[in-house]
Design an enzyme around this catalytic site. Structure first.
Site, PDB file in Angstrom:
ATOM      1  N   ASP A  77       0.813  -1.233   0.000  1.00 34.79           N
ATOM      2  CA  ASP A  77       0.000   0.000   0.000  1.00 34.79           C
ATOM      3  C   ASP A  77       0.846   1.281   0.000  1.00 34.79           C
ATOM      4  O   ASP A  77       0.328   2.353  -0.289  1.00 34.79           O
ATOM      5  CB  ASP A  77      -0.912   0.031   1.231  1.00 34.79           C
ATOM      6  CG  ASP A  77      -1.985  -1.035   1.174  1.00 34.79           C
ATOM      7  OD1 ASP A  77      -2.088  -1.701   0.129  1.00 34.79           O
ATOM      8  OD2 ASP A  77      -2.706  -1.211   2.172  1.00 34.79           O
ATOM      9  N   ARG A 119     -16.241  -1.777 -24.293  1.00 33.89           N
ATOM     10  CA  ARG A 119     -16.784  -1.858 -22.925  1.00 33.89           C
ATOM     11  C   ARG A 119     -16.080  -0.901 -21.970  1.00 33.89           C
ATOM     12  O   ARG A 119     -14.960  -0.450 -22.229  1.00 33.89           O
ATOM     13  CB  ARG A 119     -16.569  -3.267 -22.379  1.00 33.89           C
ATOM     14  CG  ARG A 119     -17.548  -4.275 -22.878  1.00 33.89           C
ATOM     15  CD  ARG A 119     -17.149  -5.661 -22.397  1.00 33.89           C
ATOM     16  NE  ARG A 119     -18.178  -6.630 -22.757  1.00 33.89           N
ATOM     17  CZ  ARG A 119     -17.977  -7.940 -22.826  1.00 33.89           C
ATOM     18  NH1 ARG A 119     -16.794  -8.435 -22.543  1.00 33.89           N
ATOM     19  NH2 ARG A 119     -18.960  -8.745 -23.153  1.00 33.89           N
ATOM     20  N   GLU A 141      -9.546  -0.087  -3.603  1.00 34.11           N
ATOM     21  CA  GLU A 141     -10.551  -0.746  -2.740  1.00 34.11           C
ATOM     22  C   GLU A 141     -11.321   0.232  -1.866  1.00 34.11           C
ATOM     23  O   GLU A 141     -12.511   0.081  -1.656  1.00 34.11           O
ATOM     24  CB  GLU A 141      -9.809  -1.641  -1.734  1.00 34.11           C
ATOM     25  CG  GLU A 141      -9.420  -2.986  -2.154  1.00 34.11           C
ATOM     26  CD  GLU A 141      -8.565  -3.611  -1.054  1.00 34.11           C
ATOM     27  OE1 GLU A 141      -8.870  -4.737  -0.686  1.00 34.11           O
ATOM     28  OE2 GLU A 141      -7.614  -2.974  -0.565  1.00 34.11           O
TER      29      GLU A 141
HETATM   30  O1  F6P Z   1      -2.040  -4.308   3.794  1.00 33.96           O
HETATM   31  C1  F6P Z   1      -1.885  -4.745   2.507  1.00 33.96           C
HETATM   32  C2  F6P Z   1      -3.191  -5.227   1.922  1.00 33.96           C
HETATM   33  O2  F6P Z   1      -2.872  -5.990   0.786  1.00 33.96           O
HETATM   34  C3  F6P Z   1      -4.206  -4.148   1.584  1.00 33.96           C
HETATM   35  O3  F6P Z   1      -3.979  -3.515   0.355  1.00 33.96           O
HETATM   36  C4  F6P Z   1      -5.484  -4.933   1.562  1.00 33.96           C
HETATM   37  O4  F6P Z   1      -6.567  -4.080   1.777  1.00 33.96           O
HETATM   38  C5  F6P Z   1      -5.287  -5.900   2.697  1.00 33.96           C
HETATM   39  O5  F6P Z   1      -3.884  -6.059   2.839  1.00 33.96           O
HETATM   40  C6  F6P Z   1      -5.908  -7.247   2.500  1.00 33.96           C
HETATM   41  O6  F6P Z   1      -5.693  -7.995   3.657  1.00 33.96           O
HETATM   42  P1  F6P Z   1      -5.847  -9.566   3.785  1.00 33.96           P
HETATM   43  O7  F6P Z   1      -4.754 -10.207   3.006  1.00 33.96           O
HETATM   44  O8  F6P Z   1      -5.730  -9.822   5.241  1.00 33.96           O
HETATM   45  O9  F6P Z   1      -7.184  -9.905   3.211  1.00 33.96           O
END
Ligand code: F6P
Length: 373
Positions: A135, A170, A230
């Site tokens: 991130d 699309r 997300e």
């Molecule tokens: O912290 C890194 C990350 O990949 C985020 O981008 C994502 O929202 C989260 O971890 C997903 O977490 P997990 O692998 O626990 O589902």
């Protein structure tokens, strides 16, 4: 006799973690004659006393491996899952740290790990952390390892989505990781030439996105690629979310606070399907077919990029040097391409978000990328 150090990886696995373990381990063994113990599965392994001695053989051949040879978890020392109950296991961690006669503990992870590590530093352990997360949202470092690899994977995905979107005329909405910060969606969106980029830092209006897609259509471009993080939210959703957060922070009554937290958890669940709702709504508004691709954990998997290997190696070897100098309670960071030691209290409790006037955003706006605002 050299120092004995412990290492663990915690939080979401990240490409480059093994490169960091290798660099730190090899420097610690060969340059500083230290002994190294690797704890399994993050703080959980430290509590359960599950560990492995890291010797040269263990550290060989791991530079190119994704994931982490030590395993990881999102367990917190002070709220650890014990048969369904949350228990503070800090005392057990301190006991195991002392039993192993550790001189220092290195915690490799993202924002959650920094917080957990700081908690242990406040209890008197000699802690050093390394910032790893795809991130790229850890405060006080210009970059974290894992980010470059994930950005490369997401960029390649956007590249590949272009030909199918264009052939079918699309809209393709591609969801990229990043709940609180939009670095990954922004970087991959720009590098992959997405037409619309939506990030948590810039709440969007669906109508404005539809408008920009229709303008492209008028200009003869019958497809559009939307890169969405997300955690991106519409303006309305963001208002409700922010108001709830404010209420949680100011409510003193425990029961009321818990109810509000429950409401927030429900909003989080609702926002998890945001990308699909966005695509459906855009299909209605533009009369163009829309499809969704969720990249998910693909972005965290596989071989680290050369940039991440290099960064993790620099940070790992610097960490060994800081331990040798007994500089503890710090995170190894990169600022202006220099390795620096940042006190942990300056890192924890913060998320490094994309500033609204960041150069990447300015540059993308200049050639017409829509941010939905
Ligand atoms: O912290 C890194 C990350 O990949 C985020 O981008 C994502 O929202 C989260 O971890 C997903 O977490 P997990 O692998 O626990 O589902």
């Amino acid at each position: 006799m050299g120092k004995t150090i412990g290492i663990l990886t915690s939080g979401g696995d990240t490409p480059g973690s093994n490169a960091a373990i290798r660099a730190l381990g090899k420097a610690a063994l060969s340059k500083y004659s230290m002994q190294i113990i690797g704890f399994r599965d993050g703080f959980r392994g430290l509590v359960d006393n599950r560990y492995v001695a890291l010797d040269n053989k263990m550290l060989s051949g791991i530079l190119t491996l994704g994931g982490t040879i030590l395993g990881t978890s999102r367990e917190k020392p002070f709220r650890m899952n014990n048969n369904g109950h949350e228990t503070d296991m800090t005392d057990t961690i301190i006991k195991n740290y002392n039993n192993h006669k550790l001189d220092a503990l290195v915690c490799i992870g993202g924002n959650g790990t920094q917080k957990n590590a700081y908690h242990l530093a406040q209890r008197g352990l000699n802690i050093i952390t390394l910032p790893k997360t795809i991130d790229n949202d850890v405060a006080k470092t210009d970059i974290t390892f894992g980010f470059d690899t994930a950005m490369g994977i997401a960029t390649e995905a956007i590249d590949r989505l272009h030909s199918t979107a264009s052939s079918h005329h699309r809209i393709i909405v591609v969801e990229i990781m990043g709940h609180k910060a939009g670095w990954l969606a922004l970087g991959a969106g720009i590098a992959g030439g997405a037409d619309v980029i939506l990030i948590p830092e810039i709440p969007y209006h669906i109508e404005k996105i539809a408008e920009s897609i229709l303008e492209r259509k008028k200009a003869g471009k019958s497809f559009s690629i939307i890169a969405i993080a997300e955690g991106a939210m519409s303006v309305d959703f963001n208002k409700t979310y922010a108001a709830l957060k404010q209420q949680i922070n100011t409510t003193e009554d425990e029961d009321k606070r818990n109810k509000l937290k429950q409401e927030r958890a429900e909003l989080d669940v609702l926002n998890a399907s945001n990308t699909i709702r966005l695509a459906n709504r855009l299909q209605e508004l533009t009369n163009l077919e829309a499809r969704v691709t969720i990249l998910g954990h693909l972005q965290r998997g596989g071989t680290p990029s050369s940039a991440d290997r290099l960064l993790a190696t620099r940070m790992g070897t610097a960490c060994a040097r800081f331990i040798d100098k007994e500089k503890y309670g710090i995170m190894v960071a990169i600022q202006k391409n220099q390795i620096v030691a940042v006190p942990l209290e300056k890192v924890v409790g913060k998320t490094r978000k994309v500033p609204g006037r960041h150069q990447w955003i300015k540059s993308a706006r200049r050639f017409g990328t829509c941010f939905g605002d």
